[in-house]
Design a protein around this motif. Structure first.
Motif, PDB file in Angstrom:
ATOM      1  N   UNK A 143       6.308  75.363  46.014  1.00  0.00           N
ATOM      2  CA  UNK A 143       5.502  76.270  45.197  1.00  0.00           C
ATOM      3  C   UNK A 143       4.581  77.124  46.066  1.00  0.00           C
ATOM      4  N   UNK A 144       4.027  76.536  47.110  1.00  0.00           N
ATOM      5  CA  UNK A 144       3.127  77.286  47.997  1.00  0.00           C
ATOM      6  C   UNK A 144       3.877  78.395  48.723  1.00  0.00           C
ATOM      7  N   UNK A 145       5.056  78.095  49.248  1.00  0.00           N
ATOM      8  CA  UNK A 145       5.816  79.125  49.960  1.00  0.00           C
ATOM      9  C   UNK A 145       6.167  80.288  49.052  1.00  0.00           C
ATOM     10  N   UNK A 146       6.424  80.021  47.789  1.00  0.00           N
ATOM     11  CA  UNK A 146       6.750  81.090  46.849  1.00  0.00           C
ATOM     12  C   UNK A 146       5.522  81.916  46.473  1.00  0.00           C
ATOM     13  N   UNK A 147       4.340  81.313  46.514  1.00  0.00           N
ATOM     14  CA  UNK A 147       3.123  81.984  46.076  1.00  0.00           C
ATOM     15  C   UNK A 147       2.420  82.715  47.211  1.00  0.00           C
ATOM     16  N   UNK A 148       2.470  82.189  48.433  1.00  0.00           N
ATOM     17  CA  UNK A 148       1.627  82.655  49.537  1.00  0.00           C
ATOM     18  C   UNK A 148       1.719  84.144  49.836  1.00  0.00           C
ATOM     19  N   UNK A 149       2.869  84.738  49.712  1.00  0.00           N
ATOM     20  CA  UNK A 149       3.024  86.149  50.070  1.00  0.00           C
ATOM     21  C   UNK A 149       2.338  87.083  49.084  1.00  0.00           C
TER      22      UNK A 149
END
Length: 116
Positions: A54-60
């Protein structure tokens, strides 16, 4: 459509972090009772993997503050899980990481609501 997808990752992150936090708070109480429960760090690893996704999908797509909170929180969680897996040493960093994950995802979700 992008906002809906991003908010669904927020919900995934919030629910994963909340379930992990409940697991970490309740499980020590359950091990006191003679029910035969054994702590398995693989369960923690599963929660951390869902949160990391979830973090990798949100971070950008989020602010620097939210990204920083999520990265620090996830780092605390992974340090705690890996120390338990390899050194059999339970650290309480996982609790602070779980709280930070919930805070980071809620902040990110609120930022999306403000931008609408």
């Amino acid at each position: 459509m992008k906002k809906t997808i991003s908010s669904s990752y927020d919900f995934l992150g919030i629910s994963s972090a909340a379930l992990c936090l409940v697991h970490c708070l309740i499980f020590p109480i359950l091990t006191i009772l003679p029910l035969g429960f054994i702590h398995n760090p693989i369960i923690d690893l599963m929660f951390a993997s869902i949160g990391l996704f979830a973090i990798f999908k949100i971070m950008k797509k989020t602010s620097l503050l939210v990204s920083s909170i999520l990265i620090v929180s996830m780092s605390l969680i992974w340090i705690s899980i890996l120390s338990e897996l390899f050194y059999e040493n339970h650290l309480d960093l996982i609790l602070f990481g779980g709280i930070g994950m919930i805070i980071g995802h809620v902040l990110n979700y609120n930022l999306h609501k403000i931008r609408k």
